[in-house]
Design an enzyme around this catalytic site. Structure first.
Site, PDB file in Angstrom:
ATOM      1  N   CYS A   1       0.608  -1.089   0.228  1.00  0.00           N
ATOM      2  CA  CYS A   1       0.392   0.025  -0.039  1.00  0.00           C
ATOM      3  C   CYS A   1       0.355   1.346  -0.051  1.00  0.00           C
ATOM      4  O   CYS A   1      -0.162   2.233  -0.359  1.00  0.00           O
ATOM      5  CB  CYS A   1      -1.206  -0.157   1.216  1.00  0.00           C
ATOM      6  SG  CYS A   1      -1.813  -1.201   1.481  1.00  0.00           S
TER       7      CYS A   1
ATOM      8  N   LYS B   1       0.611   3.583  -3.115  1.00  0.00           N
ATOM      9  CA  LYS B   1      -0.478   4.298  -3.859  1.00  0.00           C
ATOM     10  C   LYS B   1       0.244   5.552  -3.590  1.00  0.00           C
ATOM     11  O   LYS B   1       0.956   6.534  -3.437  1.00  0.00           O
ATOM     12  CB  LYS B   1      -1.353   4.329  -2.174  1.00  0.00           C
ATOM     13  CG  LYS B   1      -2.455   3.305  -1.818  1.00  0.00           C
ATOM     14  CD  LYS B   1      -3.138   3.910  -0.906  1.00  0.00           C
ATOM     15  CE  LYS B   1      -4.605   2.443  -0.087  1.00  0.00           C
ATOM     16  NZ  LYS B   1      -5.272   3.500   0.649  1.00  0.00           N
TER      17      LYS B   1
ATOM     18  N   ASP C   1     -14.105   6.799   1.256  1.00  0.00           N
ATOM     19  CA  ASP C   1     -14.711   4.851   2.539  1.00  0.00           C
ATOM     20  C   ASP C   1     -14.239   3.483   1.692  1.00  0.00           C
ATOM     21  O   ASP C   1     -13.389   3.973   0.809  1.00  0.00           O
ATOM     22  CB  ASP C   1     -15.831   4.175   2.622  1.00  0.00           C
ATOM     23  CG  ASP C   1     -16.245   3.928   4.488  1.00  0.00           C
ATOM     24  OD1 ASP C   1     -16.072   2.668   4.776  1.00  0.00           O
ATOM     25  OD2 ASP C   1     -17.417   3.948   4.701  1.00  0.00           O
ATOM     26  N   ASP C   2     -13.957   2.826   2.821  1.00  0.00           N
ATOM     27  CA  ASP C   2     -12.841   1.438   2.688  1.00  0.00           C
ATOM     28  C   ASP C   2     -13.681   0.317   1.232  1.00  0.00           C
ATOM     29  O   ASP C   2     -12.641   0.415   0.564  1.00  0.00           O
ATOM     30  CB  ASP C   2     -12.935   0.662   3.799  1.00  0.00           C
ATOM     31  CG  ASP C   2     -12.356   1.108   5.012  1.00  0.00           C
ATOM     32  OD1 ASP C   2     -11.141   1.635   4.748  1.00  0.00           O
ATOM     33  OD2 ASP C   2     -12.634   1.342   5.621  1.00  0.00           O
TER      34      ASP C   2
ATOM     35  N   GLY D   1     -10.275 -13.634 -13.335  1.00  0.00           N
ATOM     36  CA  GLY D   1      -9.154 -12.801 -13.313  1.00  0.00           C
ATOM     37  C   GLY D   1      -9.053 -11.933 -14.646  1.00  0.00           C
ATOM     38  O   GLY D   1      -9.235 -12.207 -16.092  1.00  0.00           O
ATOM     39  N   HIS D   2      -7.734 -11.350 -14.155  1.00  0.00           N
ATOM     40  CA  HIS D   2      -6.993 -10.415 -15.693  1.00  0.00           C
ATOM     41  C   HIS D   2      -5.698 -10.623 -15.565  1.00  0.00           C
ATOM     42  O   HIS D   2      -5.227 -10.216 -14.387  1.00  0.00           O
ATOM     43  CB  HIS D   2      -8.430  -9.335 -15.514  1.00  0.00           C
ATOM     44  CG  HIS D   2      -7.801  -9.046 -16.912  1.00  0.00           C
ATOM     45  ND1 HIS D   2      -8.598  -8.984 -18.506  1.00  0.00           N
ATOM     46  CD2 HIS D   2      -6.825  -8.097 -17.361  1.00  0.00           C
ATOM     47  CE1 HIS D   2      -7.552  -8.619 -19.242  1.00  0.00           C
ATOM     48  NE2 HIS D   2      -6.809  -7.648 -18.603  1.00  0.00           N
ATOM     49  N   THR D   3      -5.260 -10.524 -16.632  1.00  0.00           N
ATOM     50  CA  THR D   3      -3.759 -10.371 -16.394  1.00  0.00           C
ATOM     51  C   THR D   3      -2.950  -9.793 -17.322  1.00  0.00           C
ATOM     52  O   THR D   3      -3.844 -10.072 -18.512  1.00  0.00           O
ATOM     53  CB  THR D   3      -3.170 -12.160 -17.085  1.00  0.00           C
ATOM     54  OG1 THR D   3      -3.274 -13.064 -15.487  1.00  0.00           O
ATOM     55  CG2 THR D   3      -1.745 -12.527 -16.308  1.00  0.00           C
TER      56      THR D   3
HETATM   57 CO    CO Z   1      -9.143   0.420   3.579  1.00  0.00          CO
HETATM   58 CO    CO Z   2      -8.279  -0.507  -0.380  1.00  0.00          CO
HETATM   59 CO    CO Z   3     -15.721   1.669   5.983  1.00  0.00          CO
END
Ligand code: CO
Ligand code: CO
Ligand code: CO
Length: 341
Positions: free
Chosen positions: A12, A15, A44-45, A133-135
Protein backbone atom coordinates in the site's frame (compact mmCIF):
# COMPACT_ATOMS: atom_id res chain seq x y z
CA UNK A 1 14.22 -15.05 -5.74
CA UNK A 2 13.49 -12.20 -3.31
CA UNK A 3 10.53 -10.26 -4.72
CA UNK A 4 11.45 -7.19 -2.65
CA UNK A 5 14.53 -6.69 -4.83
CA UNK A 6 12.28 -5.98 -7.84
CA UNK A 7 10.50 -2.97 -6.43
CA UNK A 8 10.90 0.63 -5.34
CA UNK A 9 7.84 0.74 -3.09
CA UNK A 10 5.58 -2.21 -2.51
CA UNK A 11 2.20 -2.90 -1.00
CA UNK A 12 0.00 0.00 0.00
CA UNK A 13 2.99 2.36 0.10
CA UNK A 14 2.74 2.32 -3.72
CA UNK A 15 -0.57 4.21 -3.45
CA UNK A 16 -0.92 7.57 -5.16
CA UNK A 17 -0.56 10.26 -2.45
CA UNK A 18 -3.93 11.09 -0.84
CA UNK A 19 -3.87 14.80 -1.76
CA UNK A 20 -2.96 14.06 -5.39
CA UNK A 21 -5.77 11.53 -5.62
CA UNK A 22 -8.19 14.12 -4.22
CA UNK A 23 -7.06 16.57 -6.93
CA UNK A 24 -7.65 14.02 -9.67
CA UNK A 25 -11.12 13.15 -8.36
CA UNK A 26 -12.31 16.70 -7.70
CA UNK A 27 -14.78 18.06 -10.20
CA UNK A 28 -15.71 14.70 -11.66
CA UNK A 29 -19.47 14.17 -11.99
CA UNK A 30 -21.28 13.00 -8.84
CA UNK A 31 -23.12 9.72 -8.78
CA UNK A 32 -26.75 10.27 -7.85
CA UNK A 33 -28.06 6.69 -8.05
CA UNK A 34 -30.07 6.07 -4.85
CA UNK A 35 -28.98 2.44 -4.75
CA UNK A 36 -25.40 3.53 -4.13
CA UNK A 37 -25.43 3.62 -0.33
CA UNK A 38 -21.74 4.40 0.18
CA UNK A 39 -19.95 6.21 -2.64
CA UNK A 40 -16.56 7.81 -3.14
CA UNK A 41 -17.52 11.04 -1.31
CA UNK A 42 -16.54 9.82 2.15
CA UNK A 43 -13.35 8.04 0.98
CA UNK A 44 -14.58 4.87 2.61
CA UNK A 45 -12.95 1.45 2.27
CA UNK A 46 -15.41 0.20 -0.31
CA UNK A 47 -18.50 1.14 -2.26
CA UNK A 48 -21.85 -0.27 -1.15
CA UNK A 49 -24.73 -0.87 -3.54
CA UNK A 50 -28.21 -1.90 -2.45
CA UNK A 51 -29.46 -4.97 -4.30
CA UNK A 52 -32.63 -5.81 -2.32
CA UNK A 53 -34.18 -4.79 1.02
CA UNK A 54 -32.00 -7.41 2.71
CA UNK A 55 -28.81 -7.41 0.67
CA UNK A 56 -26.27 -4.76 -0.19
CA UNK A 57 -23.14 -5.51 -2.22
CA UNK A 58 -19.78 -4.28 -0.95
CA UNK A 59 -17.24 -3.84 -3.75
CA UNK A 60 -13.57 -2.99 -3.52
CA UNK A 61 -10.25 -3.58 -5.23
CA UNK A 62 -6.62 -3.37 -4.12
CA UNK A 63 -3.49 -4.47 -5.97
CA UNK A 64 0.18 -3.54 -5.73
CA UNK A 65 3.83 -4.56 -6.21
CA UNK A 66 5.31 -7.17 -3.83
CA UNK A 67 5.35 -6.34 -0.14
CA UNK A 68 7.40 -9.32 0.98
CA UNK A 69 10.11 -11.62 -0.34
CA UNK A 70 8.30 -14.90 -0.86
CA UNK A 71 5.72 -15.17 -3.68
CA UNK A 72 3.31 -17.42 -1.73
CA UNK A 73 3.39 -14.98 1.23
CA UNK A 74 2.85 -12.08 -1.17
CA UNK A 75 -0.28 -13.74 -2.57
CA UNK A 76 -1.66 -14.27 0.93
CA UNK A 77 -0.91 -10.73 2.09
CA UNK A 78 -2.40 -9.17 -1.06
CA UNK A 79 -5.58 -11.22 -0.62
CA UNK A 80 -5.88 -10.50 3.13
CA UNK A 81 -5.46 -6.82 2.31
CA UNK A 82 -8.06 -6.78 -0.47
CA UNK A 83 -10.57 -8.74 1.63
CA UNK A 84 -10.01 -6.34 4.53
CA UNK A 85 -11.96 -3.51 2.89
CA UNK A 86 -15.06 -5.74 2.93
CA UNK A 87 -14.47 -6.57 6.60
CA UNK A 88 -13.97 -2.86 7.41
CA UNK A 89 -17.50 -2.25 6.10
CA UNK A 90 -18.87 -5.02 8.34
CA UNK A 91 -19.44 -7.39 5.43
CA UNK A 92 -18.86 -10.99 4.43
CA UNK A 93 -16.76 -11.56 1.29
CA UNK A 94 -18.45 -13.84 -1.22
CA UNK A 95 -16.26 -13.80 -4.30
CA UNK A 96 -13.14 -12.24 -5.78
CA UNK A 97 -11.38 -11.65 -9.08
CA UNK A 98 -7.60 -11.85 -9.46
CA UNK A 99 -5.77 -8.82 -10.85
CA UNK A 100 -2.32 -9.76 -12.14
CA UNK A 101 0.59 -7.97 -13.77
CA UNK A 102 3.59 -10.12 -14.57
CA UNK A 103 6.73 -9.73 -16.74
CA UNK A 104 6.92 -11.58 -20.05
CA UNK A 105 10.50 -12.66 -19.40
CA UNK A 106 13.16 -12.75 -16.66
CA UNK A 107 10.80 -14.17 -14.04
CA UNK A 108 9.72 -17.80 -13.81
CA UNK A 109 6.02 -18.58 -14.16
CA UNK A 110 6.43 -20.75 -11.07
CA UNK A 111 6.59 -17.48 -9.13
CA UNK A 112 3.25 -16.41 -10.55
CA UNK A 113 1.82 -19.81 -9.67
CA UNK A 114 2.98 -19.35 -6.06
CA UNK A 115 1.48 -15.86 -5.85
CA UNK A 116 -1.85 -17.14 -7.14
CA UNK A 117 -1.79 -20.13 -4.78
CA UNK A 118 -1.25 -17.78 -1.83
CA UNK A 119 -4.16 -15.61 -2.92
CA UNK A 120 -6.40 -18.61 -3.45
CA UNK A 121 -5.64 -20.12 -0.05
CA UNK A 122 -6.35 -16.83 1.74
CA UNK A 123 -9.61 -16.28 -0.15
CA UNK A 124 -10.60 -19.84 0.74
CA UNK A 125 -9.84 -19.16 4.40
CA UNK A 126 -12.21 -16.16 4.21
CA UNK A 127 -14.99 -18.39 2.93
CA UNK A 128 -15.19 -16.62 -0.44
CA UNK A 129 -14.37 -18.06 -3.88
CA UNK A 130 -12.22 -16.79 -6.75
CA UNK A 131 -14.37 -16.55 -9.85
CA UNK A 132 -11.73 -15.50 -12.36
CA UNK A 133 -9.36 -12.67 -13.10
CA UNK A 134 -7.34 -10.71 -15.60
CA UNK A 135 -3.63 -10.76 -16.44
CA UNK A 136 -1.45 -8.29 -18.33
CA UNK A 137 2.30 -8.06 -18.84
CA UNK A 138 4.27 -5.51 -16.87
CA UNK A 139 7.94 -5.23 -15.88
CA UNK A 140 7.28 -5.26 -12.13
CA UNK A 141 4.86 -7.94 -10.93
CA UNK A 142 1.71 -6.73 -9.21
CA UNK A 143 -1.09 -8.68 -7.61
CA UNK A 144 -4.36 -8.04 -5.89
CA UNK A 145 -8.06 -8.72 -6.10
CA UNK A 146 -11.41 -7.11 -6.71
CA UNK A 147 -13.63 -8.41 -3.92
CA UNK A 148 -17.39 -8.49 -3.57
CA UNK A 149 -19.07 -8.99 -0.22
CA UNK A 150 -22.54 -8.70 1.21
CA UNK A 151 -24.05 -6.95 4.20
CA UNK A 152 -27.57 -6.15 5.35
CA UNK A 153 -28.30 -2.53 4.34
CA UNK A 154 -29.01 -1.66 8.01
CA UNK A 155 -25.71 -3.18 9.17
CA UNK A 156 -23.22 -1.30 7.01
CA UNK A 157 -20.21 -0.07 8.98
CA UNK A 158 -18.90 3.18 7.52
CA UNK A 159 -16.10 5.61 8.26
CA UNK A 160 -18.69 8.39 8.58
CA UNK A 161 -20.53 7.18 11.68
CA UNK A 162 -18.13 7.82 14.57
CA UNK A 163 -19.89 9.69 17.41
CA UNK A 164 -18.56 11.97 20.13
CA UNK A 165 -18.12 9.79 23.20
CA UNK A 166 -16.96 6.73 21.21
CA UNK A 167 -13.56 5.27 21.93
CA UNK A 168 -11.20 4.02 19.22
CA UNK A 169 -9.88 0.48 19.17
CA UNK A 170 -7.06 -0.69 16.87
CA UNK A 171 -6.84 -4.45 16.32
CA UNK A 172 -3.32 -5.00 14.91
CA UNK A 173 0.02 -3.52 15.98
CA UNK A 174 1.79 -0.94 13.78
CA UNK A 175 5.23 -1.29 12.24
CA UNK A 176 4.96 -3.74 9.34
CA UNK A 177 5.85 -1.06 6.77
CA UNK A 178 8.99 -0.12 8.70
CA UNK A 179 10.02 -3.78 8.97
CA UNK A 180 9.53 -4.46 5.24
CA UNK A 181 11.52 -1.33 4.30
CA UNK A 182 14.27 -2.47 6.67
CA UNK A 183 14.21 -6.01 5.28
CA UNK A 184 14.69 -4.64 1.77
CA UNK A 185 18.01 -3.08 2.78
CA UNK A 186 19.04 -6.02 4.99
CA UNK A 187 18.39 -4.27 8.31
CA UNK A 188 15.55 -6.42 9.71
CA UNK A 189 16.31 -9.75 11.36
CA UNK A 190 14.37 -12.81 10.30
CA UNK A 191 12.19 -13.07 13.41
CA UNK A 192 11.05 -9.49 13.00
CA UNK A 193 10.40 -9.99 9.29
CA UNK A 194 8.34 -13.13 9.96
CA UNK A 195 6.33 -11.23 12.58
CA UNK A 196 5.51 -8.58 9.97
CA UNK A 197 4.46 -11.16 7.36
CA UNK A 198 2.29 -13.03 9.88
CA UNK A 199 0.62 -9.79 10.96
CA UNK A 200 -0.13 -8.80 7.35
CA UNK A 201 -1.41 -12.28 6.47
CA UNK A 202 -3.95 -12.29 9.29
CA UNK A 203 -7.52 -11.74 8.08
CA UNK A 204 -9.65 -9.03 9.67
CA UNK A 205 -12.54 -11.50 9.53
CA UNK A 206 -12.97 -12.01 13.28
CA UNK A 207 -12.70 -8.27 13.92
CA UNK A 208 -15.59 -7.75 11.48
CA UNK A 209 -17.68 -10.46 13.17
CA UNK A 210 -17.05 -8.90 16.57
CA UNK A 211 -18.03 -5.45 15.28
CA UNK A 212 -21.34 -6.88 14.07
CA UNK A 213 -21.89 -8.77 17.34
CA UNK A 214 -21.56 -5.51 19.29
CA UNK A 215 -23.41 -3.40 16.72
CA UNK A 216 -20.38 -1.19 15.97
CA UNK A 217 -21.32 1.39 13.34
CA UNK A 218 -18.05 3.03 12.33
CA UNK A 219 -14.68 1.66 11.28
CA UNK A 220 -11.94 1.69 8.67
CA UNK A 221 -8.80 -0.36 8.12
CA UNK A 222 -5.28 1.00 8.37
CA UNK A 223 -3.30 0.85 5.12
CA UNK A 224 -1.23 3.19 2.93
CA UNK A 225 -1.99 6.52 4.61
CA UNK A 226 -0.86 5.22 7.99
CA UNK A 227 -2.72 5.27 11.31
CA UNK A 228 -2.90 9.06 11.39
CA UNK A 229 -3.91 9.43 7.73
CA UNK A 230 -6.78 6.98 8.07
CA UNK A 231 -7.79 8.44 11.44
CA UNK A 232 -8.02 11.86 9.82
CA UNK A 233 -10.17 10.41 7.02
CA UNK A 234 -12.47 8.88 9.67
CA UNK A 235 -12.65 12.26 11.47
CA UNK A 236 -13.45 14.09 8.23
CA UNK A 237 -16.08 11.60 7.07
CA UNK A 238 -17.74 11.55 10.53
CA UNK A 239 -17.29 15.31 11.13
CA UNK A 240 -15.75 14.75 14.55
CA UNK A 241 -12.46 15.48 16.25
CA UNK A 242 -10.27 12.60 17.36
CA UNK A 243 -7.67 12.36 20.08
CA UNK A 244 -5.04 9.61 19.85
CA UNK A 245 -3.15 8.55 22.97
CA UNK A 246 0.24 7.75 21.40
CA UNK A 247 1.38 5.80 24.46
CA UNK A 248 -1.43 3.28 23.97
CA UNK A 249 -0.87 2.59 20.27
CA UNK A 250 0.32 -1.02 19.83
CA UNK A 251 3.64 -1.28 17.97
CA UNK A 252 5.53 -4.47 17.07
CA UNK A 253 8.57 -4.90 19.37
CA UNK A 254 11.76 -3.86 17.63
CA UNK A 255 10.16 -1.36 15.25
CA UNK A 256 10.96 1.64 17.44
CA UNK A 257 14.67 0.77 17.31
CA UNK A 258 14.59 0.51 13.50
CA UNK A 259 13.07 4.00 13.23
CA UNK A 260 15.55 5.30 15.82
CA UNK A 261 18.32 3.88 13.61
CA UNK A 262 17.05 5.89 10.66
CA UNK A 263 14.48 3.65 8.99
CA UNK A 264 12.19 6.50 7.97
CA UNK A 265 10.64 6.33 4.51
CA UNK A 266 9.56 9.13 2.18
CA UNK A 267 6.05 7.66 2.37
CA UNK A 268 5.96 8.56 6.09
CA UNK A 269 6.92 12.13 5.25
CA UNK A 270 4.28 12.22 2.53
CA UNK A 271 1.65 11.01 4.98
CA UNK A 272 2.84 13.68 7.43
CA UNK A 273 2.26 16.36 4.76
CA UNK A 274 -1.24 14.97 4.24
CA UNK A 275 -2.26 15.23 7.92
CA UNK A 276 -0.16 18.23 9.00
CA UNK A 277 -2.69 21.04 8.48
CA UNK A 278 -5.36 19.15 10.40
CA UNK A 279 -3.30 17.53 13.13
CA UNK A 280 -2.15 18.93 16.42
CA UNK A 281 0.94 17.24 17.82
CA UNK A 282 1.64 17.68 21.50
CA UNK A 283 5.04 19.10 22.40
CA UNK A 284 6.16 15.95 24.18
CA UNK A 285 5.15 13.53 21.41
CA UNK A 286 8.08 11.21 20.66
CA UNK A 287 9.17 11.82 17.07
CA UNK A 288 9.93 8.16 16.29
CA UNK A 289 6.49 7.15 17.51
CA UNK A 290 4.97 9.91 15.41
CA UNK A 291 6.68 8.53 12.29
CA UNK A 292 5.50 4.98 13.14
CA UNK A 293 1.94 6.31 13.28
CA UNK A 294 2.47 7.65 9.74
CA UNK A 295 3.95 4.43 8.39
CA UNK A 296 2.27 3.11 5.22
CA UNK A 297 0.89 -0.28 6.12
CA UNK A 298 -0.34 -3.14 3.99
CA UNK A 299 -3.16 -5.24 5.42
CA UNK A 300 -3.23 -3.37 8.72
CA UNK A 301 -5.76 -3.71 11.50
CA UNK A 302 -9.29 -2.42 11.88
CA UNK A 303 -9.74 0.94 13.59
CA UNK A 304 -13.23 0.97 15.08
CA UNK A 305 -15.23 3.60 16.93
CA UNK A 306 -17.05 1.87 19.78
CA UNK A 307 -19.61 3.17 22.25
CA UNK A 308 -17.66 3.74 25.45
CA UNK A 309 -19.98 1.54 27.53
CA UNK A 310 -19.17 -1.46 25.30
CA UNK A 311 -15.46 -0.84 24.77
CA UNK A 312 -14.14 -3.18 27.48
CA UNK A 313 -16.34 -6.04 26.32
CA UNK A 314 -15.33 -5.56 22.69
CA UNK A 315 -11.68 -5.43 23.68
CA UNK A 316 -11.98 -8.63 25.76
CA UNK A 317 -13.62 -10.42 22.86
CA UNK A 318 -10.88 -9.25 20.45
CA UNK A 319 -8.21 -10.50 22.85
CA UNK A 320 -9.88 -13.87 23.38
CA UNK A 321 -10.27 -14.22 19.59
CA UNK A 322 -6.52 -14.02 19.00
CA UNK A 323 -6.04 -10.26 18.59
CA UNK A 324 -3.81 -9.89 21.66
CA UNK A 325 -2.45 -6.52 20.54
CA UNK A 326 -5.89 -4.89 20.21
CA UNK A 327 -5.93 -1.69 22.29
CA UNK A 328 -8.03 1.33 23.04
CA UNK A 329 -5.95 4.10 21.48
CA UNK A 330 -8.09 7.20 21.56
CA UNK A 331 -11.45 8.89 21.73
CA UNK A 332 -13.91 10.76 19.57
CA UNK A 333 -15.00 14.29 20.44
CA UNK A 334 -17.10 17.12 19.06
CA UNK A 335 -15.72 19.87 16.91
CA UNK A 336 -13.97 20.37 13.60
CA UNK A 337 -12.57 17.30 11.84
CA UNK A 338 -9.07 17.32 13.26
CA UNK A 339 -6.83 14.91 15.06
CA UNK A 340 -4.80 15.56 18.17
CA UNK A 341 -1.94 13.28 19.17
CO1 CO B 1 -9.35 0.27 3.51
CO1 CO C 1 -8.39 -0.48 -0.15
CO1 CO D 1 -15.64 1.34 6.24
Amino acid sequence: MDLLQLIESGGCSAKLPANELEKALSGLPKNTDKRLLVDIDTHDDAGVYQLTDEIALIQTTDFFPPVCSDPYDFGQVAAANALSDVYAMGGTPINALNIVMFPKKNLSLDILKEILAGGMDKVKESGAVITGGHTITDDVPKYGLAVTGTVHPDRIITNSNAKPGDVLILTKPLGTGVIIAAKKVGEANDALYQKAVTTMKTLNKKAAEIMQEFNVKSATDITGFGLLGHTLKLAEASKVSIRIDSGKVPVIDGVYDLVEAGCVSCVMRRNLEFVEGKAEFSGDLDNNLKMIMLDAITSGGILMAVDESLADKVLQKLHSSGMQDASIIGSVGKGLPRIAV
